[in-house]
Scaffold this motif. Sequence first.
Motif, PDB file in Angstrom:
ATOM      1  N   PRO A  40     -24.175 -31.926   1.619  1.00  0.00           N
ATOM      2  CA  PRO A  40     -24.935 -32.000   2.871  1.00  0.00           C
ATOM      3  C   PRO A  40     -24.671 -30.802   3.765  1.00  0.00           C
ATOM      4  CG  PRO A  40     -23.041 -33.466   2.957  1.00  0.00           C
ATOM      5  CD  PRO A  40     -23.099 -32.927   1.559  1.00  0.00           C
ATOM      6  N   ALA A  41     -25.656 -30.483   4.578  1.00  0.00           N
ATOM      7  CA  ALA A  41     -25.495 -29.396   5.531  1.00  0.00           C
ATOM      8  C   ALA A  41     -24.532 -29.808   6.629  1.00  0.00           C
ATOM      9  CB  ALA A  41     -26.860 -29.045   6.127  1.00  0.00           C
ATOM     10  N   PRO A  42     -23.775 -28.895   7.179  1.00  0.00           N
ATOM     11  CA  PRO A  42     -22.842 -29.254   8.249  1.00  0.00           C
ATOM     12  C   PRO A  42     -23.603 -29.768   9.464  1.00  0.00           C
ATOM     13  CG  PRO A  42     -23.043 -26.868   8.052  1.00  0.00           C
ATOM     14  CD  PRO A  42     -23.750 -27.447   6.873  1.00  0.00           C
ATOM     15  N   PRO A  43     -23.050 -30.763  10.179  1.00  0.00           N
ATOM     16  CA  PRO A  43     -23.754 -31.299  11.345  1.00  0.00           C
ATOM     17  C   PRO A  43     -23.777 -30.297  12.479  1.00  0.00           C
ATOM     18  CG  PRO A  43     -21.552 -32.225  11.198  1.00  0.00           C
ATOM     19  CD  PRO A  43     -21.754 -31.418   9.948  1.00  0.00           C
ATOM     20  N   PRO A  44     -24.769 -30.394  13.361  1.00  0.00           N
ATOM     21  CA  PRO A  44     -24.791 -29.495  14.522  1.00  0.00           C
ATOM     22  C   PRO A  44     -23.715 -29.886  15.518  1.00  0.00           C
ATOM     23  CG  PRO A  44     -26.545 -31.107  14.674  1.00  0.00           C
ATOM     24  CD  PRO A  44     -25.922 -31.304  13.320  1.00  0.00           C
ATOM     25  N   CYS A  45     -23.436 -29.014  16.439  1.00  0.00           N
ATOM     26  CA  CYS A  45     -22.473 -29.277  17.502  1.00  0.00           C
ATOM     27  C   CYS A  45     -23.213 -29.627  18.786  1.00  0.00           C
ATOM     28  CB  CYS A  45     -21.568 -28.066  17.729  1.00  0.00           C
ATOM     29  SG  CYS A  45     -20.478 -27.675  16.328  1.00  0.00           S
ATOM     30  N   CYS A  46     -22.670 -30.585  19.533  1.00  0.00           N
ATOM     31  CA  CYS A  46     -23.293 -30.939  20.803  1.00  0.00           C
ATOM     32  C   CYS A  46     -23.104 -29.799  21.795  1.00  0.00           C
ATOM     33  CB  CYS A  46     -22.703 -32.233  21.345  1.00  0.00           C
ATOM     34  SG  CYS A  46     -20.949 -32.149  21.751  1.00  0.00           S
ATOM     35  N   LEU A  47     -24.010 -29.725  22.762  1.00  0.00           N
ATOM     36  CA  LEU A  47     -24.014 -28.596  23.680  1.00  0.00           C
ATOM     37  C   LEU A  47     -22.903 -28.683  24.714  1.00  0.00           C
ATOM     38  CD1 LEU A  47     -27.874 -28.317  24.265  1.00  0.00           C
ATOM     39  CD2 LEU A  47     -26.444 -27.105  22.604  1.00  0.00           C
ATOM     40  N   ALA A  48     -22.511 -29.904  25.106  1.00  0.00           N
ATOM     41  CA  ALA A  48     -21.519 -30.047  26.170  1.00  0.00           C
ATOM     42  C   ALA A  48     -20.095 -29.856  25.676  1.00  0.00           C
ATOM     43  CB  ALA A  48     -21.666 -31.418  26.833  1.00  0.00           C
ATOM     44  N   HIS A  49     -19.764 -30.403  24.502  1.00  0.00           N
ATOM     45  CA  HIS A  49     -18.375 -30.358  24.032  1.00  0.00           C
ATOM     46  C   HIS A  49     -18.159 -29.372  22.897  1.00  0.00           C
ATOM     47  CE1 HIS A  49     -19.159 -34.500  25.609  1.00  0.00           C
ATOM     48  NE2 HIS A  49     -18.037 -34.261  26.253  1.00  0.00           N
TER      49      HIS A  49
ATOM     50  N   TYR B  65     -28.793 -37.103  14.945  1.00  0.00           N
ATOM     51  CA  TYR B  65     -27.469 -36.647  15.366  1.00  0.00           C
ATOM     52  C   TYR B  65     -27.284 -36.919  16.852  1.00  0.00           C
ATOM     53  CZ  TYR B  65     -26.951 -34.102  10.956  1.00  0.00           C
ATOM     54  OH  TYR B  65     -26.835 -33.768   9.634  1.00  0.00           O
ATOM     55  N   VAL B  66     -26.084 -37.427  17.200  1.00  0.00           N
ATOM     56  CA  VAL B  66     -25.701 -37.618  18.599  1.00  0.00           C
ATOM     57  C   VAL B  66     -24.263 -37.144  18.765  1.00  0.00           C
ATOM     58  CG1 VAL B  66     -27.277 -39.545  19.051  1.00  0.00           C
ATOM     59  CG2 VAL B  66     -25.003 -39.997  18.099  1.00  0.00           C
ATOM     60  N   CYS B  67     -23.846 -37.031  20.008  1.00  0.00           N
ATOM     61  CA  CYS B  67     -22.462 -36.642  20.294  1.00  0.00           C
ATOM     62  C   CYS B  67     -21.512 -37.674  19.696  1.00  0.00           C
ATOM     63  CB  CYS B  67     -22.263 -36.536  21.809  1.00  0.00           C
ATOM     64  SG  CYS B  67     -20.588 -36.046  22.304  1.00  0.00           S
ATOM     65  N   ALA B  68     -20.444 -37.205  19.068  1.00  0.00           N
ATOM     66  CA  ALA B  68     -19.517 -38.094  18.359  1.00  0.00           C
ATOM     67  C   ALA B  68     -18.516 -38.782  19.276  1.00  0.00           C
ATOM     68  CB  ALA B  68     -18.763 -37.300  17.289  1.00  0.00           C
ATOM     69  N   LEU B  69     -18.431 -38.408  20.544  1.00  0.00           N
ATOM     70  CA  LEU B  69     -17.481 -39.039  21.448  1.00  0.00           C
ATOM     71  C   LEU B  69     -17.978 -40.431  21.833  1.00  0.00           C
ATOM     72  CD1 LEU B  69     -16.481 -36.066  23.774  1.00  0.00           C
ATOM     73  CD2 LEU B  69     -15.332 -36.927  21.744  1.00  0.00           C
TER      74      LEU B  69
ATOM     75  N   ASP C  54     -17.033 -39.263  33.216  1.00  0.00           N
ATOM     76  CA  ASP C  54     -15.838 -39.294  32.372  1.00  0.00           C
ATOM     77  C   ASP C  54     -15.936 -38.172  31.335  1.00  0.00           C
ATOM     78  OD1 ASP C  54     -13.643 -39.857  30.802  1.00  0.00           O
ATOM     79  OD2 ASP C  54     -14.041 -42.012  30.678  1.00  0.00           O
ATOM     80  N   PRO C  55     -15.014 -37.189  31.342  1.00  0.00           N
ATOM     81  CA  PRO C  55     -15.092 -36.108  30.347  1.00  0.00           C
ATOM     82  C   PRO C  55     -14.831 -36.570  28.927  1.00  0.00           C
ATOM     83  CG  PRO C  55     -13.054 -35.945  31.623  1.00  0.00           C
ATOM     84  CD  PRO C  55     -13.880 -37.003  32.276  1.00  0.00           C
ATOM     85  N   ARG C  56     -14.244 -37.753  28.765  1.00  0.00           N
ATOM     86  CA  ARG C  56     -13.998 -38.271  27.426  1.00  0.00           C
ATOM     87  C   ARG C  56     -15.226 -38.944  26.827  1.00  0.00           C
ATOM     88  NH1 ARG C  56      -9.337 -42.341  28.836  1.00  0.00           N
ATOM     89  NH2 ARG C  56     -11.014 -42.868  30.320  1.00  0.00           N
ATOM     90  N   ALA C  57     -16.259 -39.126  27.630  1.00  0.00           N
ATOM     91  CA  ALA C  57     -17.456 -39.825  27.169  1.00  0.00           C
ATOM     92  C   ALA C  57     -18.433 -38.853  26.521  1.00  0.00           C
ATOM     93  CB  ALA C  57     -18.124 -40.542  28.336  1.00  0.00           C
ATOM     94  N   CYS C  58     -19.340 -39.404  25.721  1.00  0.00           N
ATOM     95  CA  CYS C  58     -20.304 -38.583  24.999  1.00  0.00           C
ATOM     96  C   CYS C  58     -21.355 -38.019  25.952  1.00  0.00           C
ATOM     97  CB  CYS C  58     -20.978 -39.408  23.902  1.00  0.00           C
ATOM     98  SG  CYS C  58     -21.941 -40.795  24.532  1.00  0.00           S
ATOM     99  N   CYS C  59     -21.937 -36.905  25.540  1.00  0.00           N
ATOM    100  CA  CYS C  59     -23.027 -36.309  26.299  1.00  0.00           C
ATOM    101  C   CYS C  59     -24.354 -36.860  25.772  1.00  0.00           C
ATOM    102  CB  CYS C  59     -22.989 -34.785  26.187  1.00  0.00           C
ATOM    103  SG  CYS C  59     -23.126 -34.152  24.494  1.00  0.00           S
ATOM    104  N   ASP C  60     -25.459 -36.371  26.305  1.00  0.00           N
ATOM    105  CA  ASP C  60     -26.772 -36.902  25.935  1.00  0.00           C
ATOM    106  C   ASP C  60     -27.439 -36.099  24.819  1.00  0.00           C
ATOM    107  OD1 ASP C  60     -27.151 -34.605  27.331  1.00  0.00           O
ATOM    108  OD2 ASP C  60     -28.610 -35.409  28.764  1.00  0.00           O
ATOM    109  N   PHE C  61     -26.646 -35.447  23.970  1.00  0.00           N
ATOM    110  CA  PHE C  61     -27.223 -34.658  22.874  1.00  0.00           C
ATOM    111  C   PHE C  61     -27.917 -35.584  21.878  1.00  0.00           C
ATOM    112  CE2 PHE C  61     -27.116 -32.763  18.677  1.00  0.00           C
ATOM    113  CZ  PHE C  61     -27.560 -31.478  18.905  1.00  0.00           C
ATOM    114  N   PHE C  62     -29.108 -35.153  21.415  1.00  0.00           N
ATOM    115  CA  PHE C  62     -29.858 -35.911  20.419  1.00  0.00           C
ATOM    116  C   PHE C  62     -30.703 -34.936  19.604  1.00  0.00           C
ATOM    117  CE2 PHE C  62     -33.669 -37.951  18.850  1.00  0.00           C
ATOM    118  CZ  PHE C  62     -33.183 -39.116  18.287  1.00  0.00           C
TER     119      PHE C  62
END
Length: 454
Positions: A397-406, A427-431, A438-446
């Motif tokens: 599989p292709a590597p997953p993209p990275c979210c923009l915030a983290h 794909y969504v943020c893995a956090l 909360d900086p530990r929470a996921c961002c809205d990447f989709f």
Amino acid sequence: MRLLSWNVAGLRAGPGPAGLGALGGDVICLQETRVTRDLLEEPLAMVDGYNSYFSFCRTRSGYSGVATFCKDSATPLAAEEGLSGLLAQPGKGGAVGCYGDLGAFTPQELKALDSEGRAVITHHRIRHVVILGDINTSHRPIDHCEPGDPEAFREHPGRRWLDGFLWVQDGPPGQGLFIDTFRLLHPSQPYAFTCWRIDTGARLTNHGTRLDYILADRALALAELRDARILPEVPGSDHCPVLAELAATFLPAHHCPPLCTRHMPEFAGTQQKLSRFLVRVERGASMTCQGAGAGRGCSIRRGRRPPRGQRDLLSYFRAAQGQLRTGTAPNALGQSRQEPAQDAPGHRTQEMAHDAARQGGQQEPCNGLVPRELMMGQAVGTQASCTAHWRTVLPGPAPPPCCLAHRQPCALRTVRKPGPNRGRRFYVCALPPGRPSDPRACCDFFRWASKGCS
């Protein structure tokens, strides 16, 4: 009086006896024990200092089930499983009674409800009523991480029922007979949750709901309540325990009621275990049969040889010294078969090198020996070429993209809800989810995954 309630999500895989004892409750009510009577083991049923009362699911294995553990100083007068009285054992005593008006239900409906193992009622000498458990409903928007539309939130049937069941200060007169002990002492505390989703790691960011309650009748709560807390630091389940402390004390009964697990035959000593009929015998010592069928000729004396042709089990896995020298080994039937003689030192290595040189089109050295460096180089080269070949055939599989915030690799999810996108991957943020601040929470990447992504 220290009361606790905890949805353990499986008693055998959950806190265990040590975890229950560490809570230190006088009465501990557990939900989702997910254990049936045939799987209940003595260490879980017989916790030091407590007597237990179980209600098992009679329709499905590994489903629902509740249990109440009472300290010896809080032994109840009576104990009963279910809410309707249909499961009470006639003539054995111990029934609690006071089931209320059940005319709206048929006997079949009541029996089906109680057969799921949803409730245990214990009667103590306090003359008041306390309800502990997982209500499976968050009462107010403050009890939910994502309440959504306030009007739609209030119209939920479970919340409307709680509105009429619970008393609140400054509410309409005559409303409710019971009090939410936690909200009585902490009316405006936010983020007081007791349940979190495990698959998203929401407990790390405290993104959950409050589903577990200790409800006391109004007179008892207003007069005796001293403390009410949530214990999110206690691990072992997707729920955490909740606690209430009352100034009142228990007056223990002299004997445990019939529902107590101490009275079950498998734990009362009347049913013996199979291990009690077996005796450990040292090798070569005499062995004597015990039991109803024992008689003369049932003992094997020291040194007595087994009949000819009969072999002990270890002989099938142990080679004799003579067989190692002659190259014979027993087969599955205990018979000997001829094996090739053991290779002389280096012989097998020379043979492998000879075959490798012949297949590679190289001339075999006259003495039949191959340098060790040449053999290792050929093995490494063959392995590397094989790995490279498989990578061209199966690139993966292709590597997953990275979210923009983290700037961290995203998680691949699948749409489960019915609709035109059911089965599609994205794909969504893995956090874990959480509050936007909360900086530990996921961002809205989709991002939708391509059709070729596995």
